[in-house]
Design a protein around this motif. Structure first.
Motif, PDB file in Angstrom:
ATOM      1  N   ASP A  53      29.287  40.039  42.123  1.00 25.38           N
ATOM      2  CA  ASP A  53      28.423  39.399  43.023  1.00 25.38           C
ATOM      3  C   ASP A  53      28.077  40.553  44.069  1.00 25.38           C
ATOM      4  O   ASP A  53      26.715  40.474  44.457  1.00 25.38           O
ATOM      5  CB  ASP A  53      28.355  38.038  43.828  1.00 25.38           C
ATOM      6  CG  ASP A  53      29.878  38.222  44.926  1.00 25.38           C
ATOM      7  OD1 ASP A  53      30.479  39.314  44.371  1.00 25.38           O
ATOM      8  OD2 ASP A  53      30.065  36.751  45.470  1.00 25.38           O
ATOM      9  N   GLY A  54      28.704  41.432  43.161  1.00 26.16           N
ATOM     10  CA  GLY A  54      27.845  42.946  43.596  1.00 26.16           C
ATOM     11  C   GLY A  54      28.865  42.802  45.773  1.00 26.16           C
ATOM     12  O   GLY A  54      29.299  43.535  46.616  1.00 26.16           O
ATOM     13  N   SER A  55      29.875  41.875  45.899  1.00 32.65           N
ATOM     14  CA  SER A  55      30.891  41.841  46.745  1.00 32.65           C
ATOM     15  C   SER A  55      31.986  42.935  46.257  1.00 32.65           C
ATOM     16  O   SER A  55      32.551  42.847  45.682  1.00 32.65           O
ATOM     17  CB  SER A  55      31.633  40.368  47.421  1.00 32.65           C
ATOM     18  OG  SER A  55      31.709  39.858  46.574  1.00 32.65           O
ATOM     19  N   LEU A  56      33.321  43.139  47.474  1.00 33.22           N
ATOM     20  CA  LEU A  56      34.560  43.926  47.526  1.00 33.22           C
ATOM     21  C   LEU A  56      35.415  43.112  48.579  1.00 33.22           C
ATOM     22  O   LEU A  56      35.508  42.687  49.261  1.00 33.22           O
ATOM     23  CB  LEU A  56      34.504  44.622  48.752  1.00 33.22           C
ATOM     24  CG  LEU A  56      32.838  46.411  48.266  1.00 33.22           C
ATOM     25  CD1 LEU A  56      33.199  47.383  49.170  1.00 33.22           C
ATOM     26  CD2 LEU A  56      33.018  46.181  46.859  1.00 33.22           C
ATOM     27  N   LEU A  57      36.196  42.770  46.832  1.00 32.92           N
ATOM     28  CA  LEU A  57      37.679  42.151  47.753  1.00 32.92           C
ATOM     29  C   LEU A  57      38.999  43.362  47.595  1.00 32.92           C
ATOM     30  O   LEU A  57      39.176  43.884  47.089  1.00 32.92           O
ATOM     31  CB  LEU A  57      38.006  41.037  46.571  1.00 32.92           C
ATOM     32  CG  LEU A  57      39.347  40.463  46.078  1.00 32.92           C
ATOM     33  CD1 LEU A  57      39.125  39.273  47.168  1.00 32.92           C
ATOM     34  CD2 LEU A  57      39.618  39.354  44.818  1.00 32.92           C
ATOM     35  N   VAL A  58      39.176  42.970  49.239  1.00 32.89           N
ATOM     36  CA  VAL A  58      40.397  43.851  48.950  1.00 32.89           C
ATOM     37  C   VAL A  58      41.439  42.748  49.559  1.00 32.89           C
ATOM     38  O   VAL A  58      41.872  41.844  50.554  1.00 32.89           O
ATOM     39  CB  VAL A  58      40.567  44.309  50.552  1.00 32.89           C
ATOM     40  CG1 VAL A  58      41.034  45.431  50.898  1.00 32.89           C
ATOM     41  CG2 VAL A  58      38.692  45.163  50.510  1.00 32.89           C
ATOM     42  N   SER A  59      42.282  42.785  48.734  1.00 29.04           N
ATOM     43  CA  SER A  59      43.341  41.629  48.650  1.00 29.04           C
ATOM     44  C   SER A  59      44.706  41.826  48.049  1.00 29.04           C
ATOM     45  O   SER A  59      44.475  42.307  46.952  1.00 29.04           O
ATOM     46  CB  SER A  59      42.815  40.235  48.416  1.00 29.04           C
ATOM     47  OG  SER A  59      43.234  39.416  48.917  1.00 29.04           O
ATOM     48  N   GLY A  60      44.963  41.082  48.618  1.00 34.43           N
ATOM     49  CA  GLY A  60      46.695  41.726  47.872  1.00 34.43           C
ATOM     50  C   GLY A  60      47.946  42.651  49.104  1.00 34.43           C
ATOM     51  O   GLY A  60      47.580  42.762  49.821  1.00 34.43           O
ATOM     52  N   PRO A  61      48.979  43.073  48.243  1.00 41.30           N
ATOM     53  CA  PRO A  61      50.061  43.618  49.129  1.00 41.30           C
ATOM     54  C   PRO A  61      49.477  45.522  48.410  1.00 41.30           C
ATOM     55  O   PRO A  61      49.013  45.669  47.797  1.00 41.30           O
ATOM     56  CB  PRO A  61      51.490  43.880  48.136  1.00 41.30           C
ATOM     57  CG  PRO A  61      51.369  42.529  47.297  1.00 41.30           C
ATOM     58  CD  PRO A  61      49.520  42.366  47.172  1.00 41.30           C
ATOM     59  N   ASN A  62      49.043  45.952  49.723  1.00 40.44           N
ATOM     60  CA  ASN A  62      48.800  47.680  49.852  1.00 40.44           C
ATOM     61  C   ASN A  62      46.751  47.945  49.288  1.00 40.44           C
ATOM     62  O   ASN A  62      47.082  48.257  49.444  1.00 40.44           O
ATOM     63  CB  ASN A  62      49.762  48.137  48.372  1.00 40.44           C
ATOM     64  CG  ASN A  62      51.331  48.285  48.711  1.00 40.44           C
ATOM     65  OD1 ASN A  62      51.578  48.441  49.915  1.00 40.44           O
ATOM     66  ND2 ASN A  62      51.618  47.919  47.873  1.00 40.44           N
ATOM     67  N   SER A  63      46.957  46.204  49.930  1.00 42.03           N
ATOM     68  CA  SER A  63      45.488  45.918  49.526  1.00 42.03           C
ATOM     69  C   SER A  63      44.458  47.205  50.441  1.00 42.03           C
ATOM     70  O   SER A  63      42.960  47.964  50.251  1.00 42.03           O
ATOM     71  CB  SER A  63      44.447  45.617  49.148  1.00 42.03           C
ATOM     72  OG  SER A  63      44.488  44.313  50.753  1.00 42.03           O
ATOM     73  N   ASN A  64      44.974  47.466  51.859  1.00 41.64           N
ATOM     74  CA  ASN A  64      44.970  47.993  52.741  1.00 41.64           C
ATOM     75  C   ASN A  64      45.418  47.991  54.082  1.00 41.64           C
ATOM     76  O   ASN A  64      47.096  47.714  54.200  1.00 41.64           O
ATOM     77  CB  ASN A  64      43.398  46.696  53.733  1.00 41.64           C
ATOM     78  CG  ASN A  64      44.501  45.593  54.224  1.00 41.64           C
ATOM     79  OD1 ASN A  64      43.774  44.981  53.471  1.00 41.64           O
ATOM     80  ND2 ASN A  64      45.209  45.779  54.968  1.00 41.64           N
ATOM     81  N   THR A  65      46.198  49.775  53.378  1.00 39.26           N
ATOM     82  CA  THR A  65      47.149  50.017  54.577  1.00 39.26           C
ATOM     83  C   THR A  65      46.585  51.132  55.628  1.00 39.26           C
ATOM     84  O   THR A  65      45.701  51.949  55.767  1.00 39.26           O
ATOM     85  CB  THR A  65      47.218  51.461  53.500  1.00 39.26           C
ATOM     86  OG1 THR A  65      47.744  50.746  52.788  1.00 39.26           O
ATOM     87  CG2 THR A  65      48.611  51.659  53.736  1.00 39.26           C
ATOM     88  N   GLU A  66      47.073  51.191  56.957  1.00 38.17           N
ATOM     89  CA  GLU A  66      47.161  51.532  58.835  1.00 38.17           C
ATOM     90  C   GLU A  66      47.356  53.197  58.382  1.00 38.17           C
ATOM     91  O   GLU A  66      48.451  53.406  57.716  1.00 38.17           O
ATOM     92  CB  GLU A  66      47.583  50.705  59.379  1.00 38.17           C
ATOM     93  CG  GLU A  66      46.984  51.617  60.842  1.00 38.17           C
ATOM     94  CD  GLU A  66      47.786  50.767  61.861  1.00 38.17           C
ATOM     95  OE1 GLU A  66      47.413  50.812  63.091  1.00 38.17           O
ATOM     96  OE2 GLU A  66      48.713  50.473  61.873  1.00 38.17           O
ATOM     97  N   VAL A  67      45.909  53.692  58.695  1.00 39.07           N
ATOM     98  CA  VAL A  67      46.092  54.803  58.902  1.00 39.07           C
ATOM     99  C   VAL A  67      46.166  55.249  60.242  1.00 39.07           C
ATOM    100  O   VAL A  67      45.096  55.253  61.010  1.00 39.07           O
ATOM    101  CB  VAL A  67      44.891  55.945  57.957  1.00 39.07           C
ATOM    102  CG1 VAL A  67      45.370  57.579  58.080  1.00 39.07           C
ATOM    103  CG2 VAL A  67      44.941  55.587  56.064  1.00 39.07           C
ATOM    104  N   SER A  68      47.341  56.092  60.358  1.00 40.08           N
ATOM    105  CA  SER A  68      47.450  56.673  61.526  1.00 40.08           C
ATOM    106  C   SER A  68      46.958  58.260  61.566  1.00 40.08           C
ATOM    107  O   SER A  68      46.742  59.031  61.485  1.00 40.08           O
ATOM    108  CB  SER A  68      49.052  56.330  62.484  1.00 40.08           C
ATOM    109  OG  SER A  68      49.527  55.161  61.908  1.00 40.08           O
ATOM    110  N   GLY A  69      47.456  58.840  63.227  1.00 37.55           N
ATOM    111  CA  GLY A  69      46.868  60.845  63.367  1.00 37.55           C
ATOM    112  C   GLY A  69      47.889  61.234  62.115  1.00 37.55           C
ATOM    113  O   GLY A  69      48.588  60.338  60.988  1.00 37.55           O
ATOM    114  N   ASN A  70      48.062  62.314  61.930  1.00 37.61           N
ATOM    115  CA  ASN A  70      48.226  63.430  60.928  1.00 37.61           C
ATOM    116  C   ASN A  70      49.907  62.836  60.864  1.00 37.61           C
ATOM    117  O   ASN A  70      50.098  63.339  59.618  1.00 37.61           O
ATOM    118  CB  ASN A  70      48.271  64.650  62.331  1.00 37.61           C
ATOM    119  CG  ASN A  70      47.894  65.633  61.232  1.00 37.61           C
ATOM    120  OD1 ASN A  70      47.983  65.793  59.692  1.00 37.61           O
ATOM    121  ND2 ASN A  70      48.591  67.081  61.577  1.00 37.61           N
TER     122      ASN A  70
END
Length: 117
Positions: A53-70
């Motif tokens: 349907d054109g949507s984006l699925l971001v699901s499951g382990p490691n699907s979004n990983t926090e990014v900190s500074g350097n």
């Protein structure tokens, strides 16, 4: 801030979906094992799959990983794009992309893809 792979729009917010929901009794949020919900104000690398349907699925382990500074220890509320770009998390994801194994699977196009037209 940046597309590591693909050509999604970067000039406006893009909603994403997570598999799961609210428990039947309303007391908790249910997600896949080891999945986490992103927090407002933080930066993440999202691994998203375009759905039919054109949507984006971001699901499951490691699907979004926090990014900190350097050095991945920055706790400030504002993280500069250049700092995020040079974080060990971003470097690891970019390195993984260089060594990806391509598979034959049906691919959908996101409605947020710049090249959809």
């Amino acid at each position: 801030m940046e597309n590591i792979k693909g050509e999604l729009e970067t000039d406006k917010p893009i909603p994403v979906q997570k598999a799961g929901g609210i428990s039947e009794d309303g007391s908790s949020i249910v997600t896949f094992d080891d999945d986490v919900l992103p927090e407002v104000g933080q930066s993440y690398v999202f691994l998203a799959y375009a759905q039919d349907d054109g949507s984006l699925l971001v699901s499951g382990p490691n699907s979004n990983t926090e990014v900190s500074g350097n050095d991945d220890t920055d706790t400030s509320d504002t993280i500069e794009s250049s700092s995020v770009n040079h974080s060990s998390t971003m470097k690891a994801h970019k390195n993984a992309l260089k060594h990806q194994v391509k598979s034959d699977r049906k691919r959908s196009i996101s409605k947020y893809d710049k090249t959809k037209d």
